[in-house]
Design an enzyme around this catalytic site. Structure first.
Site, PDB file in Angstrom:
ATOM      1  N   GLY A  87       0.770  -1.246   0.000  1.00 26.85           N
ATOM      2  CA  GLY A  87       0.000   0.000   0.000  1.00 26.85           C
ATOM      3  C   GLY A  87       0.795   1.286   0.000  1.00 26.85           C
ATOM      4  O   GLY A  87       0.340   2.293  -0.526  1.00 26.85           O
ATOM      5  N   GLU A 127       4.252   4.029   6.067  1.00 20.55           N
ATOM      6  CA  GLU A 127       3.015   3.261   5.957  1.00 20.55           C
ATOM      7  C   GLU A 127       1.968   4.042   5.178  1.00 20.55           C
ATOM      8  O   GLU A 127       1.933   5.276   5.256  1.00 20.55           O
ATOM      9  CB  GLU A 127       2.446   3.015   7.369  1.00 20.55           C
ATOM     10  N   ASP A 128       1.094   3.334   4.467  1.00 23.88           N
ATOM     11  CA  ASP A 128      -0.067   3.977   3.846  1.00 23.88           C
ATOM     12  C   ASP A 128      -1.106   4.339   4.901  1.00 23.88           C
ATOM     13  O   ASP A 128      -1.635   5.430   4.927  1.00 23.88           O
ATOM     14  CB  ASP A 128      -0.675   3.080   2.756  1.00 23.88           C
ATOM     15  N   ASP A 185      -4.227   1.412  11.149  1.00 27.71           N
ATOM     16  CA  ASP A 185      -5.485   1.304  11.896  1.00 27.71           C
ATOM     17  C   ASP A 185      -5.269   0.571  13.216  1.00 27.71           C
ATOM     18  O   ASP A 185      -5.083   1.219  14.221  1.00 27.71           O
ATOM     19  CB  ASP A 185      -6.680   0.856  11.045  1.00 27.71           C
ATOM     20  N   THR A 186      -5.193  -0.754  13.244  1.00 29.26           N
ATOM     21  CA  THR A 186      -4.930  -1.389  14.553  1.00 29.26           C
ATOM     22  C   THR A 186      -3.505  -1.111  15.016  1.00 29.26           C
ATOM     23  O   THR A 186      -3.220  -1.131  16.206  1.00 29.26           O
ATOM     24  CB  THR A 186      -5.129  -2.919  14.500  1.00 29.26           C
ATOM     25  N   THR A 228       1.000  -4.060  12.280  1.00 34.22           N
ATOM     26  CA  THR A 228       2.203  -4.185  11.446  1.00 34.22           C
ATOM     27  C   THR A 228       3.318  -3.259  11.928  1.00 34.22           C
ATOM     28  O   THR A 228       4.470  -3.678  12.091  1.00 34.22           O
ATOM     29  CB  THR A 228       1.876  -3.881   9.971  1.00 34.22           C
ATOM     30  N   LYS A 242      -6.028   5.952  11.758  1.00 33.25           N
ATOM     31  CA  LYS A 242      -7.374   5.820  12.336  1.00 33.25           C
ATOM     32  C   LYS A 242      -7.243   5.687  13.850  1.00 33.25           C
ATOM     33  O   LYS A 242      -7.109   4.568  14.363  1.00 33.25           O
ATOM     34  CB  LYS A 242      -8.067   4.565  11.791  1.00 33.25           C
ATOM     35  N   ASP A 250      -5.968  -0.461  -1.352  1.00 30.77           N
ATOM     36  CA  ASP A 250      -6.838  -1.316  -2.169  1.00 30.77           C
ATOM     37  C   ASP A 250      -8.080  -1.787  -1.429  1.00 30.77           C
ATOM     38  O   ASP A 250      -8.124  -1.813  -0.196  1.00 30.77           O
ATOM     39  CB  ASP A 250      -6.070  -2.565  -2.603  1.00 30.77           C
ATOM     40  N   ARG A 265      -5.965   0.820  -6.190  1.00 25.33           N
ATOM     41  CA  ARG A 265      -4.716   1.462  -5.750  1.00 25.33           C
ATOM     42  C   ARG A 265      -4.328   2.642  -6.631  1.00 25.33           C
ATOM     43  O   ARG A 265      -3.643   3.567  -6.205  1.00 25.33           O
ATOM     44  CB  ARG A 265      -3.556   0.452  -5.774  1.00 25.33           C
TER      45      ARG A 265
HETATM   46  N1  HPA Z   1      -8.355   0.646   3.312  1.00 27.27           N
HETATM   47  C1  HPA Z   1      -7.523  -0.215   2.664  1.00 27.27           C
HETATM   48  N2  HPA Z   1      -6.696  -1.025   3.294  1.00 27.27           N
HETATM   49  C2  HPA Z   1      -6.668  -0.979   4.641  1.00 27.27           C
HETATM   50  C3  HPA Z   1      -7.498  -0.106   5.368  1.00 27.27           C
HETATM   51  C4  HPA Z   1      -8.392   0.743   4.663  1.00 27.27           C
HETATM   52  O1  HPA Z   1      -9.177   1.553   5.231  1.00 27.27           O
HETATM   53  N3  HPA Z   1      -7.214  -0.306   6.671  1.00 27.27           N
HETATM   54  C5  HPA Z   1      -6.246  -1.272   6.712  1.00 27.27           C
HETATM   55  N4  HPA Z   1      -5.922  -1.691   5.505  1.00 27.27           N
HETATM   56 MG    MG Z   2      -4.974  -4.093   1.445  1.00 28.27          MG
END
Ligand code: HPA
Ligand code: MG
Length: 183
Positions: free
Chosen positions: A48, A104-105, A108-109, A112, A136, A164, A170
């Site tokens: 990503g 990182e793109d 969230d949690t 990684t 997030k 994606d 993407r």
């Molecule tokens: N979009 C795409 N990939 C992801 C996301 C999201 O919001 N969160 C974690 N991976």
């Molecule tokens: Mg993905």
């Protein structure tokens, strides 16, 4: 207008390209100021982060080293049972006494980036920080928040700018969120 269909879902524009690029430029200026004159290793996380990394790196005013890294995980992201299944690029890294910046793109949690921070810290780098395009906070379960954040967003699923939905979307220049009415 400004809506796209990917697989079975409609998405609408959330962050236009111009706003993303302006924010990435501002992040690069902050990173330039913080890392001036240092030996820096950038670690963009595949897949990503490839577009965000390309834009960010071209606005840096120092000469970083670069190694793409891929980490595949499995298991339930809602519990702590998530595991690393596979990685690419990690065992080649020489990080001792170097400043490492993970790119990182989206966080969230935080699984990684948390895993990577712990893995790298064992090898005595000068520092480890994280730069992410999107964050997030409501979904984050990690210990250390990302040091450089492009946009804090609510906990909805976004695509575009490298992100994606089941491997599609993407290439979109903007960042898109699910449309309210989705059928
Ligand atoms: N979009 C795409 N990939 C992801 C996301 C999201 O919001 N969160 C974690 N991976
Ligand atoms: Mg993905």
């Amino acid at each position: 207008m400004h809506s796209v269909r990917v697989h079975d879902k409609n998405f609408e524009l959330y962050l236009p390209e111009s706003q993303i690029l302006a924010r990435v430029q501002a992040m690069a200026e902050q990173i330039n100021a913080d890392y001036q004159g240092e030996d820096v290793l950038l670690l963009p996380i595949l897949n990503g982060a490839y577009i965000f990394a390309a834009d960010l790196i071209r606005s840096l005013e120092f000469q970083p080293s670069l190694q793409f890294v891929k980490i595949s995980t499995y298991g339930d992201s809602m519990t702590s049972s998530r595991q690393v299944r596979d990685s690419f690029g990690l065992n080649k890294l020489k990080v001792k006494d170097r400043h490492v910046l993970i790119i990182e793109d989206i966080i969230d949690t935080g699984f990684t980036s948390g895993y990577l921070r712990a893995y790298l810290t064992q090898q005595a780098p000068a520092s480890v920080k994280v730069a992410t395009c999107l964050y997030k906070p409501d979904a984050f379960k990690g210990k250390t928040k990302p040091e450089y954040v492009g946009f804090e967003i609510p906990d909805f699923f976004v695509i575009g700018y490298g992100l994606d939905y089941a491997q599609k979307g993407r290439e979109l220049r903007g960042i898109y969120k699910p449309e309210e009415k989705n059928e």
